[in-house]
Design an enzyme around this catalytic site. Structure first.
Site, short mmCIF file in Angstrom:
data_model
loop_
_atom_site.label_atom_id
_atom_site.label_comp_id
_atom_site.label_asym_id
_atom_site.label_seq_id
_atom_site.Cartn_x
_atom_site.Cartn_y
_atom_site.Cartn_z
N HIS A 84 0.82 -1.22 0.00
CA HIS A 84 0.00 0.00 0.00
C HIS A 84 0.85 1.26 0.00
O HIS A 84 0.36 2.33 -0.34
CB HIS A 84 -1.05 -0.02 1.12
N ASP A 220 1.17 -7.68 2.21
CA ASP A 220 1.29 -6.24 1.96
C ASP A 220 2.76 -5.81 1.80
O ASP A 220 3.32 -5.15 2.67
CB ASP A 220 0.63 -5.49 3.12
N SER A 656 3.93 2.13 8.58
CA SER A 656 3.75 1.17 7.51
C SER A 656 5.07 0.95 6.80
O SER A 656 5.75 1.91 6.43
CB SER A 656 2.74 1.69 6.50
N1 ARG Z 1 -4.63 0.44 7.47
C1 ARG Z 1 -3.32 0.48 6.89
C2 ARG Z 1 -2.72 1.88 7.00
O1 ARG Z 1 -3.25 2.69 7.69
C3 ARG Z 1 -3.35 -0.01 5.48
C4 ARG Z 1 -3.88 0.96 4.53
C5 ARG Z 1 -4.02 0.43 3.13
N2 ARG Z 1 -5.14 1.08 2.55
C6 ARG Z 1 -6.35 0.52 2.47
N3 ARG Z 1 -7.38 1.28 2.29
N4 ARG Z 1 -6.50 -0.76 2.54
O2 ARG Z 1 -2.08 2.46 6.20
N1 GLU Z 2 -1.16 1.27 7.60
C1 GLU Z 2 -0.57 2.27 8.42
C2 GLU Z 2 0.43 3.16 7.67
O1 GLU Z 2 0.28 3.46 6.52
C3 GLU Z 2 0.01 1.62 9.59
C4 GLU Z 2 -1.08 1.23 10.42
C5 GLU Z 2 -1.23 2.12 11.60
O2 GLU Z 2 -1.82 3.18 11.51
O3 GLU Z 2 -0.71 1.68 12.63
O4 GLU Z 2 1.37 3.66 8.22
#
Ligand code: ARG
Ligand code: GLU
Length: 721
Positions: A84, A220, A656
């Site tokens: 991502h 991922d 991330s």
């Molecule tokens: N939740 C993760 C983060 O905050 C993954 C994001 C990837 N984006 C998504 N919409 N699945 O970045």
């Molecule tokens: N997916 C998140 C990022 O892009 C990490 C997840 C979180 O927020 O801990 O950094």
């Protein structure tokens, strides 16, 4: 004695809970953390993590493309981050014919790697506590403005000094809300090439359905390579550049993990708000988040509807949809998590204790006695302003009304014609070339029916949610000419504007002259954009800024006070997108009554989720075949392949792609998410529920090697079997 015993017991309890809240400063590990880390199992020293005298882990960790973390996994500049995080790069190389998002991409040699013009990675060379120099000349009694000016001047001097005669960049960042300052001297590389990415059916497996959730089966990751000039220094892209030779890269461990193992996450957490007063939680959970969730629910429903129908639209809107969905979902989780924690009440109890402590001492009373009252007064009005500002940004940016973005691209042309009677042809040409590029970029991923439907919907939602005083002039027109019918207004807008198709926008651009200014200003998309911008720049932005200044100033004092109040504790500074260390243990959790989550997922779970009817759960045929034939090679463990694991490290957005290492400092995973029950950790950490989610590095290697047939990449890694 009794006190000592209590301290020992509570220390013991802290260790026993195996969770360590906090995002710690690499430079200060020796002082505050290393002992505890070693007690939890870590076998290396603080110098192995951060050092300016020897190669250390920090030389292998970088900011990836401005918002994520990545790490080096070979001595030839190979880096790994999340899928991502590489998503927009992967998407930018994708078309319907050459669909790398769907099919994946693997360079089978360095020549096949793909350049990414606007990408960069940033390494930390060193950091330094510069609090004294930054605050030189600042008095406690000074007005905010004067204080800020002095600080800005000092910071500029420090930066200039630090970068003099180098190719480095420097920034000074406030910690503990301006009670401490650190200088960061960085090296930025700009030739970053895409080496490989799995298909989205692996890299985004589970999609937004599984996002922020455990158990998770998302592969991922994506792989890039850094290139440098012949002196191994940063340079712009050029075909002749050489792979970067780093001082340090992470060895990759195939040894696996067990529950209770030590883990450390080393990366760039963006922002947290651990020390805010209860009023802040109240504002977010009762006012701001509900409004934002509402507007995004509408955007998502509309996008989803069109994406379901057409594969081309799905590609175009994939990144936009993911962007909108991500925070939308997290906000919901945060509200829930804070509610279950009874976080507001906890803060109120804390504030009551704090107030009592303040009252014990006349000097404290003088300095901190009014603090909470001032906060309360501020937040009483801040909420509406913050909601108004955030909602407005949702309308004209953040995948709101997209056609206004096209109109706004012409802003530089208007500016120049309004400034000069006869602008230089040269300059006009330059601006036009840029706009042309922006237009091409924009229309590559544009689907007008989505935009039109979203426009009608969110204009109406903005009105419903936001105070009347922040309604742009266009609302009056909609009421008068369209009887308040937002759909009728949107229909008309999209019929009349020149900006919904590339050809007409280009036409207008090519022939743009002094006379076009008038025509542009009459375009309804331009009008709409300008109307909103007017409210933003005349009202919401200045208001919000002045509130920010006031909260900043209170935050600085409240932070200082809390550090005095809790002087027996070592507090960690809120995240501010600087390099931090989180540490904890591999550990499952109990999300609900009678439910227990294990710490690890495997390829079995991917096959369980497999469902050709649900887009997010379509497992690629090739992966099924590897599964059927148990073709797991050295990535096998107990008859299966591990996919993801959870641990108790305190992480947030920006983490991330962060390396997750074991007690030996070997890479065991790549951080990519947090589990749903714990996403309120940006505001309040709950050791029972907060878990970071990592990709098991063995799954990444399995995919590279067995699935993609790019096993040649493993030859340059240092693999620990
Ligand atoms: N939740 C993760 C983060 O905050 C993954 C994001 C990837 N984006 C998504 N919409 N699945 O970045
Ligand atoms: N997916 C998140 C990022 O892009 C990490 C997840 C979180 O927020 O801990 O950094």
């Amino acid at each position: 004695m009794k006190k000592l015993l209590l301290v020992i017991i509570s220390l013991h309890l802290a260790f026993a809970s195996l969770a360590k809240e906090g995002m710690w400063i690499p430079l200060l590990l020796e002082k505050y953390n290393i002992e505890e880390m070693q007690e939890m199992g870590f076998k290396l020293t603080a110098e192995d993590i951060y050092s300016i005298n020897q190669a250390s882990m920090k030389d292998a960790v970088m900011i990836f493309n401005g918002g994520c973390t990545a790490e080096l996994i070979s001595d030839q500049g190979l880096i790994i981050t999340n899928h991502h995080c590489g998503y927009s790069a992967i998407q930018s190389h994708s078309t319907v014919e050459n669909d790398y998002l769907t099919d994946g991409f693997w360079a089978m040699s360095k020549e096949e790697e793909l350049a990414n013009p606007n990408m960069s990675v940033t390494f930390l060379k060193y950091m330094e506590d510069v609090t004294d120099s930054v605050l030189k000349g600042v008095e406690e009694t000074m007005a905010m403005k004067e204080r800020e000016e002095i600080i800005a001047g000092n910071i500029k001097k420090i930066n200039d000094q630090a970068t003099k005669d180098t190719h480095y960049t420097a920034t000074v960042k406030p910690f503990f809300h301006g009670n401490q300052y650190f200088l960061f001297v960085n090296e930025v590389f700009k030739d970053i090439r895409l080496v490989g990415a799995p298909p989205s059916a692996i890299g985004k497996f589970g999609g937004d359905t599984d996002n922020w959730m455990w158990p998770r089966h998302t592969g991922d990751f994506s792989v890039f390579r850094i290139y440098a000039d012949e002196n191994n220094e940063p340079t712009e892209f050029s075909a002749g550049n050489k792979p970067y030779k780093p001082a340090k890269h992470f060895p990759v461990s195939l040894k696996g993990i067990e529950e209770g193992d030590f883990t450390m996450v080393f990366g760039y957490p963006g922002s947290t708000y651990q020390y805010v007063p209860s009023f802040h939680l109240e504002m977010l959970t009762e006012k701001v988040y509900p409004g934002l969730i509402d507007i995004r629910t509408h955007k998502l429903n509309i996008m989803d509807k069109y994406m379901e129908q057409d594969r081309g639209v799905r590609i175009k809107y994939a990144a936009k949809n993911a962007g909108v969905s991500n925070s939308w979902k997290r906000w919901r989780g945060e509200i829930r998590g804070l509610d279950i924690l009874d976080a507001q009440q906890k803060k109120k109890d804390y504030q009551a204790d704090f107030q009592e402590w303040v009252a014990e001492d006349a000097d404290r009373e003088a300095r901190y006695g009014n603090l909470l009252d001032e906060y309360e007064e501020l937040y009483a009005t801040l909420g509406d302003v913050r909601l108004g500002r955030d909602m407005l940004l949702e309308v004209i940016f953040r995948n709101g009304i997209e056609v206004t973005n096209v109109a706004s691209m012409f802003r530089p042309l208007i500016n120049i014609y309004e400034k000069e009677e006869e602008p230089k042809a040269e300059e006009i040409k330059k601006i036009k070339v840029n706009i042309k590029k922006d237009l091409a970029n924009f229309f590559k991923d544009y689907h007008q029916p989505i935009d039109k439907e979203i426009t009608a919907d969110i204009l109406s939602l903005y009105k419903e949610n936001v105070n009347d005083e922040y309604l742009p002039a266009v609302y009056e027109k909609i009421a008068r000419k369209y009887n308040g019918d937002f759909k009728a207004y949107a229909d008309r807008l999209f019929k009349k504007t020149m900006f919904t198709d590339e050809a007409s926008a280009l036409n207008f651009l090519e022939d743009f002259s002094g006379r076009s200014v008038k025509k542009l200003k009459k375009d309804p998309a331009w009008e709409l954009f300008e109307n909103f911008i007017d409210v933003y720049s005349d009202q919401l932005y200045p208001l919000y800024q002045s509130f920010n200044q006031k909260t900043d100033s209170l935050n600085q004092i409240y932070m200082k006070a809390q550090m005095e109040f809790e002087s027996d504790k070592v507090l960690y500074p809120d995240a501010n997108f600087t390099l931090r260390v989180g540490y904890g243990k591999v550990k499952g959790y109990e999300p609900r009554d009678a439910v227990k989550y294990l710490y690890q997922t495997t390829i079995e779970g991917i096959m369980e989720k497999d469902n050709p009817d649900i887009y997010d759960y379509r497992v690629p045929e090739r992966l099924k075949e590897l599964y059927r034939t148990k073709n797991y090679g050295r990535y096998e463990e107990k008859g299966t392949v591990p996919v993801c694991f959870i641990a108790t490290n305190h992480t947030t957005g920006g983490n991330s792609g962060s390396p997750v290492v074991n007690a030996e400092g070997h890479l065991i995973g790549v951080n990519f998410d947090r589990a749903w029950e714990g996403v309120m950790s940006d505001l309040m950490f709950n050791p029972e529920q907060c878990r970071n989610i990592s990709l098991d590095i063995r799954y990444a290697l399995f995919i590279i090697d067995k699935f993609a047939g790019a096993g040649y990449l493993l030859d340059e890694m240092t693999i620990i079997e």
